[in-house]
Design an enzyme around this catalytic site. Structure first.
Site, PDB file in Angstrom:
ATOM      1  CG  LEU A   1      82.957 113.217  42.986  1.00  0.00           C
ATOM      2  CD1 LEU A   1      81.657 113.905  43.383  1.00  0.00           C
ATOM      3  CD2 LEU A   1      83.869 114.191  42.237  1.00  0.00           C
TER       4      LEU A   1
ATOM      5  CE1 TYR B   1      95.276 114.366  38.727  1.00  0.00           C
ATOM      6  CE2 TYR B   1      95.508 113.541  40.967  1.00  0.00           C
ATOM      7  CZ  TYR B   1      94.815 113.608  39.771  1.00  0.00           C
ATOM      8  OH  TYR B   1      93.657 112.889  39.617  1.00  0.00           O
TER       9      TYR B   1
END
Ligand code: GFB
Length: 313
Positions: A12, A135
């Protein structure tokens, strides 16, 4: 000409840097690295790739990323794979004595129980939201790793902290995607099949969304003009915070989907909000014009429609 190596170069944000790179073509040689070019989970391969390409600058975007539901279901991979990738890339960048490395964190890694708005100093002041622990800690350790190399060896490793990112070239997989690409794909299918457009959760959580090409411009500013090694939040202004339900309405309008939005409240809302202050960025860039969410969603949907057969889904 200086070489800029972008890990995660076809994702992205990497693709957004490519989209805006025309203005830099006489200044930098860009390398957009993706997993087919080099397995960053393997240190010898990573070091060999760095030695072969001799980058002067590194923009480290490669990571195992995903939306709320992917994070909730895969904490082990989100922690382990990102730890390994980051250790390999940072060590190779140090060995090659790059002039500067930019590492990408995320505002979801900040403590969950905090006084808003979030600012850079809050990074390690408490546990992150349970939905993305794996994460979040892999990224907190990345910041500590950069800091340690800077302190011990005088490296110039800088961490940027974007809010939720969206735009063309995103991952539109219905299970793993972040909220905007997931809802764009869901609404497209609902429109095609005249079926309900179902938004997960209550639609009340709030988020700040930065358009990928804006972030790409911010990253090039950090590369060229930000001379601190302290982390910096890259976010739209606080007043641009918006509810998931409102985002879903913008997407429905863009698809001329006029049936009712349905909310599946059996699904998690995740973190209610993670309002971030961009005061530090604004101090340097008071006039930066962030793309309005309606325009960003409209451009992303145009790209989605034009590229549907080849998108990540
Ligand atoms: O982008 P997202 O998945 O992650 O957004 P987070 C989640 C919010 O959107 C939740 C709602 O409130 C969801 O209930 N939502 C509604 C949906 N429909 C959908 C849908 O179809 N798919 C998804 N994914 N969400 C992430 C972190 O948190 O933020 C990541 O988990 C990363 O690690 C990212 O940092 C930036 O904003 O909650």
């Amino acid at each position: 000409m200086k070489t800029v190596l972008i890990t995660g170069g076809t994702g992205l944000v990497g693709s957004a840097i490519k989209t805006i790179s025309e203005q830099y073509k006489n200044k930098y040689h860009f390398i957009y690295l993706n997993r087919n070019d080099c397995n960053l989970m393997n240190y010898p391969s990573t070091l060999a790739y760095f030695i072969k390409n001799k980058p002067n600058f590194v923009i480290h975007l490669a990571a195992n990323v995903g939306g709320l539901f992917k994070n909730m279901e895969n904490p082990v991979q989100m922690l382990e794979e990102n730890l390994v990738i980051n250790l390999n890339v940072i060590k190779a960048a140090h060995i090659l004595k790059v002039d500067k490395l930019i590492a990408c964190l995320s505002t979801c890694i900040f403590p969950d129980n905090i006084t808003y708005p979030i600012s850079e100093k809050d990074l390690h002041n408490g546990p992150p939201h349970t939905s993305n622990e794996g994460y979040a800690y892999s990224k907190r350790i990345l910041q500590t790793l950069c800091n340690s190399y800077n302190k011990q060896y005088g490296d110039n490793f800088v961490c940027i902290i974007p809010t939720n990112i969206y735009g063309p070239y995103d991952n539109f997989n219905l299970d793993d995607a972040h909220v905007i690409p997931a809802l764009i794909h869901k609404c497209y299918i609902a429109k095609e099949n005249n079926t309900p457009f179902i938004v997960s959760g209550t639609g009340t959580p709030l988020r700040q969304f930065i358009y990928s090409e804006d972030l790409a411009r911010n990253i090039m500013w950090v590369l060229e003009e930000y001379n601190e090694t302290e982390p910096i939040i890259l976010s739209t202004d606080e007043q641009d915070e918006i509810s998931i339900g409102c985002v879903a309405k913008y997407i429905a309008k863009e698809f001329d989907y006029d049936a009712y939005l349905e909310f599946d409240t059996t699904k998690s809302d995740g973190q209610y909000k993670k309002t971030a202050s961009n005061e530090k960025f604004r101090k340097y860039n008071p006039a930066f014009n962030f793309t309005k969410i309606e325009k960003g969603i409209s451009d992303t949907i145009s790209w989605f429609k034009q590229n549907y057969p080849n998108i990540r889904k």
